[in-house]
Scaffold this motif. Structure first.
Motif, PDB file in Angstrom:
ATOM      1  N   GLN A 256       6.146   4.923   0.903  1.00  0.00           N
ATOM      2  CA  GLN A 256       7.377   5.703   0.686  1.00  0.00           C
ATOM      3  C   GLN A 256       8.639   4.877   0.564  1.00  0.00           C
ATOM      4  OE1 GLN A 256       6.301   8.179  -1.044  1.00  0.00           O
ATOM      5  NE2 GLN A 256       4.400   8.339  -0.201  1.00  0.00           N
ATOM      6  N   ALA A 257       8.702   3.835   0.435  1.00  0.00           N
ATOM      7  CA  ALA A 257       9.925   2.930   0.473  1.00  0.00           C
ATOM      8  C   ALA A 257      11.125   3.514  -0.345  1.00  0.00           C
ATOM      9  CB  ALA A 257       9.805   1.548   0.495  1.00  0.00           C
ATOM     10  N   SER A 258      12.305   3.350   0.068  1.00  0.00           N
ATOM     11  CA  SER A 258      13.360   3.837  -0.755  1.00  0.00           C
ATOM     12  C   SER A 258      13.802   2.638  -1.947  1.00  0.00           C
ATOM     13  CB  SER A 258      14.691   3.891   0.166  1.00  0.00           C
ATOM     14  OG  SER A 258      15.745   3.599  -0.606  1.00  0.00           O
ATOM     15  N   ALA A 259      14.166   3.379  -2.831  1.00  0.00           N
ATOM     16  CA  ALA A 259      14.534   2.286  -4.076  1.00  0.00           C
ATOM     17  C   ALA A 259      15.779   1.263  -3.859  1.00  0.00           C
ATOM     18  CB  ALA A 259      15.280   2.820  -5.305  1.00  0.00           C
TER      19      ALA A 259
ATOM     20  N   MET B 251       1.657  -1.216   0.675  1.00  0.00           N
ATOM     21  CA  MET B 251       2.952  -0.792   1.064  1.00  0.00           C
ATOM     22  C   MET B 251       4.040  -1.284  -0.014  1.00  0.00           C
ATOM     23  SD  MET B 251       3.587   0.388   4.839  1.00  0.00           S
ATOM     24  CE  MET B 251       2.528  -0.829   5.706  1.00  0.00           C
ATOM     25  N   GLN B 254       3.741  -0.732  -3.810  1.00  0.00           N
ATOM     26  CA  GLN B 254       4.105   0.574  -4.531  1.00  0.00           C
ATOM     27  C   GLN B 254       5.428   0.648  -4.941  1.00  0.00           C
ATOM     28  OE1 GLN B 254       4.760   3.259  -1.109  1.00  0.00           O
ATOM     29  NE2 GLN B 254       2.856   4.402  -1.764  1.00  0.00           N
ATOM     30  N   GLU B 255       5.552   1.145  -5.963  1.00  0.00           N
ATOM     31  CA  GLU B 255       6.664   1.567  -6.511  1.00  0.00           C
ATOM     32  C   GLU B 255       7.657   2.025  -5.452  1.00  0.00           C
ATOM     33  OE1 GLU B 255       7.946   1.068 -10.205  1.00  0.00           O
ATOM     34  OE2 GLU B 255       6.318  -0.427  -9.878  1.00  0.00           O
ATOM     35  N   PRO B 256       8.959   1.843  -5.566  1.00  0.00           N
ATOM     36  CA  PRO B 256       9.942   2.527  -4.646  1.00  0.00           C
ATOM     37  C   PRO B 256       9.468   4.084  -5.195  1.00  0.00           C
ATOM     38  CG  PRO B 256      11.051   0.758  -5.674  1.00  0.00           C
ATOM     39  CD  PRO B 256       9.638   0.780  -6.234  1.00  0.00           C
ATOM     40  N   ALA B 257       9.799   4.743  -3.866  1.00  0.00           N
ATOM     41  CA  ALA B 257       9.554   6.330  -4.174  1.00  0.00           C
ATOM     42  C   ALA B 257      10.624   6.922  -4.867  1.00  0.00           C
ATOM     43  CB  ALA B 257       9.070   6.916  -2.822  1.00  0.00           C
TER      44      ALA B 257
END
Ligand code: SF4
Lengths: 402, 466
Positions: A256-259, B251, B254-257
């Motif tokens: 859940q990395a930030s954009a 990780m 994965q697209e940035p959430a």
């Protein structure tokens, strides 16, 4: 163990693992009272995980719900991560039961910020208070304090905890503003300053207040700060707030990395070099300028350790005569650690050292050889060889598994 | 002729000490001695004189011997004898020459024993069984060296209030909350094969591992494989290693959430306003808090109406105040009452409180002796006092004595010199002595004069606050 509690433990341990600190040393010597549990030690690692890091304390969050939105953090409010919350009693129970089985040295408790900083801090303080008062717990307790919490809570927490810490988070003020919009460098610095004052006063007045001092952590690789920035910040933290330790945490990809912070492999080698440089700063008499001069453009050399890097750029100061040189200069010889230097200084009072002797005193003679001389050995032209670096540096090692 | 010395199996420091005294007294050279260990000691080739004179050796020798005798190397006693022989024959500083081959070897042996002890402290795992006396903890551990006795004190200090047993192939320890019993070697099967908390512990171990930092070499250096079979969490290692790369890859790819929650700007803004909202709320906090001074059984809170003309701040509650839970009810309080009456001030219309909210004392037999708070302690309480005065909002605040001055002004000032009107931050104030000072004056005349001056001060205060 109750499966619901195990499920929470998984979430809240996962959420806490990005904090690098795990030390359980520095606390006053304590042993269990007749009804109590636990003692302090010089730091014991009860297990190692496959990332090579030690488990000394039960490192968990009270909750990973958080109202803040720090981009580098898995628990920021905008992340989709699973959330959980321990009750005060649950944390107490886990700590006591794990401790009784000799899994841990104590507790390292941190938390996301829920409701208000005061509310959150009070819950953490209560965990420590109940452990100490109702369970006679004499093991180690480290609380991560919330810089925004009211002073009385810090006063109370200091009565129970061995160490309090506040995270510096990022070395540059502007990156904090950008990546952690709800936090402020001023608040953090202020809180560290007050903490330092309280610790010093309590020591003078022989009162108990966070007896193992304070420590902090900086995330490396999440912003543009170079190694020199990082080290200058550490230097300031050591001299101004008498930090016991500054921890460096390589920014690691998170689910859940930030954009604004795209995931990359963590700069582990950089983190390692920073720890070595930190060591030189604290125990080997190096200044930030000297350390930085071993690298290029404010970054440390990733291939070789910072002491060797400095030596290669200052060859005119070598070779050092093991039988004559003063301690300060011996400490600058690559491959001679503090322990080895102490032994050399002691031994040469009684005898003259030869190369064989040095080999028995230092574990890394191969690295030290070009930089030292003894009665029966002189490196001659070796010190000045242009390919010296290639001769010492082992062929690049694959460090990551990517 | 060889001298044969028989010591007990394991780490026989006492036997070794006796033997070495004897050997040195008789001037036996190290190469003339044969050291053996046996379960039935005392079968000496030549008897050990129990009363050979003690040796005086540099201080560092003893701790080195304590470690090295635990080593599993059969040569350990001979090497130590060699060392002591050389020291006693003139090389007094030998231990400082760490480069000497013998010293070097012994240092390495000592280090290996120390490491073994350290690893036993660290990697031993207890499992719980329920017995007639309640819970009981049992561990099985396999040390490299003869360290079972050497680790006992560590576990006693830590687990004094638990019943426990440590079994090893080299001997066992039993603790019953009172005394330690040494037992014969144990067997793995004598230990339980599981514990309720092990799945929780394994879950913790798995969760605290960061797959993006995988470094199994480091793990194996610090936690060698030989220990794994007695550590329940290590069962998780193969799977963690197998999945590390794919977990990390996932990780990174994965697209940035996208943010799921709206920005709770209101909740965050509300945080700034977290401080207690009323005097009652503040008092609840103070009452529930731990004393920040030694002694104090309960917090003695301020008393009186809000927004009064005058608030008095004393030092700290005394014995009487602590018992009754009210400020200024002891001898000093009674004297204050009298002076207030003479100055024409109605106590019930004033607010009374203390800089420090708990009675700091030292127990001497039945007596509880008043102790003055330190500057640091006053500072700890200051935040509460200032908040309290924010709510009370008196027209004038009177500092009674030096501690109150320190708390209100934030710095120390001598009362004699600062006596009279003062400013405390934004508050109008007045500085005078503490009534207990009047009580302590030995001379009756001085006392009367000081009391009169105190009443004069109070009259001025009344006029200023009118
Ligand atoms: S305050 Fe920031 S760093 Fe701390 S838990 Fe919340 S989001 Fe993470």
């Amino acid at each position: 163990m109750d499966p619901a509690l195990t499920a929470k433990l998984r979430i809240l341990a996962d959420a806490a693992k990005y904090d690098a600190s795990c030390a359980s040393s520095g606390a006053p010597k304590r042993v269990a009272g007749p009804k109590g549990l636990g003692s302090t030690s010089n730091g014991i690692c009860h297990a190692y995980t496959p990332d090579g890091r030690c488990i000394s304390l039960l490192k968990i969050l009270l909750t990973n719900y958080c109202l803040f939105d720090c981009a580098y953090c898995i628990n920021r409010r905008s992340s989709n991560v699973k959330r959980a919350r321990f009750s005060v009693e649950e944390v107490v129970k886990l700590t006591v039961e794990f401790y009784k089985r000799n899994y841990i040295e104590g507790l390292f408790l941190s938390s996301g910020i829920i409701r208000t900083p005061d509310h959150t801090m009070e819950q953490m303080m209560l965990v420590a208070k109940i452990l100490r008062r109702d369970h006679g717990f004499a093991g180690y307790i480290h609380l991560k304090t919330i810089p925004e919490a009211s002073p009385w809570l810090i006063e109370q927490a200091g009565l129970w905890a061995d160490r309090l810490s506040i995270n510096m988070e990022l070395p540059l003020q502007q990156s904090l503003e950008k990546l952690a919009p709800e936090k402020s460098s001023a608040t953090i610095n202020n809180a560290m300053g007050q903490m330092h004052e309280r610790i010093v006063e309590a020591k003078e007045e022989r009162r108990r207040f966070s007896p193992a001092g304070q420590s902090t952590q900086m995330i490396v690789g999440a912003d543009e700060a170079n190694d020199e920035h990082v080290l200058r910040t550490s230097d300031m933290l050591y001299s101004r707030f008498a930090m016991r330790r500054v921890y460096y945490s390589a920014f690691s990809p998170i689910p859940q990395a930030s954009a604004i912070l795209p995931a990359k492999p963590p700069p582990l080698q950089r983190e390692n070099r920073l720890y070595q440089a930190d060591w030189l700063l604290r125990y080997y008499g190096f200044s930030v300028d000297e350390i930085a001069s071993g690298g290029e453009h404010g970054m440390l050399d990733l291939e070789i350790d910072p002491k060797l890097a400095w030596a290669l750029k200052n060859r005119h100061r070598f070779p050092v005569d093991v039988n004559k040189a003063d301690r300060e200069m011996l400490l600058r010889v690559p491959g001679l650690g503090k322990r080895a230097v102490d032994r050399i200084v002691l031994a040469r009072r009684h005898t003259r050292l030869r190369l064989d002797d040095v080999a028995r005193l230092s574990g890394a003679l191969r690295r030290a050889r070009p930089f030292l001389m003894t009665d029966d050995y002189h490196p001659a032209a070796l010190t000045d060889r242009i390919d010296l670096r290639q001769r010492i540096v082992p062929p690049a090692k694959q460090l990551s598994l990517f | 002729m060889l001298t044969r010395i028989v010591l007990k199996e394991g780490a026989d420091l006492e036997g070794f000490r006796r033997a070495v005294r004897m050997l040195l007294a008789r001037d036996v050279r190290p190469d003339e001695v044969m050291w053996v260990t046996a379960d039935t000691p005392g079968l000496f080739g030549s008897a050990v004189d129990a009363d050979a004179p003690p040796l005086s050796l540099p201080r560092a020798v003893r701790p080195l011997c304590e470690m090295v005798v635990c080593h599993s190397d059969p040569e350990r006693y001979a090497l130590l004898h060699g060392l002591i022989h050389r020291i006693a024959r003139g090389e007094r500083a030998l231990l400082e020459v760490a480069s000497d081959p013998l010293v070097h070897r012994l240092n390495i042996m000592a280090k290996s024993v120390r490491r073994d002890i350290h690893k036993m402290h660290a990697f031993l795992r207890f499992r719980k069984v329920d017995g007639e006396r309640g819970e009981r903890f049992i561990a099985w551990f396999e040390p490299d060296h003869f360290i079972v006795e050497a680790v006992a004190q560590f576990f006693i200090d830590r687990y004094r209030a638990m019943d426990w047993t440590i079994l090893t192939p080299k001997g066992s320890l039993h603790w019953d909350r009172q005394a330690l019993h040494l037992g014969p070697p144990g067997d793995r099967r004598m230990a339980p094969d599981g514990d309720d908390f092990e799945d929780g512990w394994r879950s913790y171990y798995e969760s605290t591992f960061n797959p993006a930092r995988v470094n199994p070499d480091m793990m194996r250096t610090e936690m060698p494989k030989k220990y794994w079979r007695n550590m329940p969490e290590t069962a998780a290692i193969p799977a963690l290693l197998r999945q590390a790369a794919s977990r990390t890859g996932a990780m990174i790819e994965q697209e940035p959430a996208a943010a799921i929650k709206r920005n709770p700007a209101k909740a965050v803004a509300a945080m700034a306003d977290q401080e207690p909202r009323s005097l009652a709320e503040l008092n609840r906090i103070i009452a529930a808090s731990e004393p920040l001074v030694p002694g104090g059984t309960r917090a003695v809170l301020g008393e009186g109406p809000q927004h009064p003309a005058i608030a008095f701040v004393g030092e700290q509650p005394g014995d009487q105040e602590d018992q009754q839970g009210r400020p200024f009810v002891g001898p000093a309080g009674q004297l204050l009452d009298k002076a207030l009456a003479e100055a024409g001030i109605d106590r019930r219309k004033t607010y009374l409180t203390n800089a420090v909210k708990h009675f700091k004392f030292e127990q001497r037999g039945k007596l509880r002796l008043h102790k003055s708070p330190t500057a640091g302690e006053v500072k700890h309480y200051r935040w509460w006092l200032m908040k309290e005065l924010d709510f009370v909002r008196p027209k004038l605040v009177v500092a009674l004595g030096a501690t109150a001055v320190l708390a209100l002004a934030g710095k120390a000032m001598p009362v004699t010199r600062a006596r009279g009107p003062a400013e405390f931050g934004g508050l109008h104030g007045y500085i005078t002595v503490h009534p207990s000072y009047l009580l302590r004056l030995p001379d009756a005349k001085a006392k009367a004069e000081a009391y009169a001056a105190f009443v004069e001060d109070l009259k001025r205060v009344a006029a200023m606050a009118a």
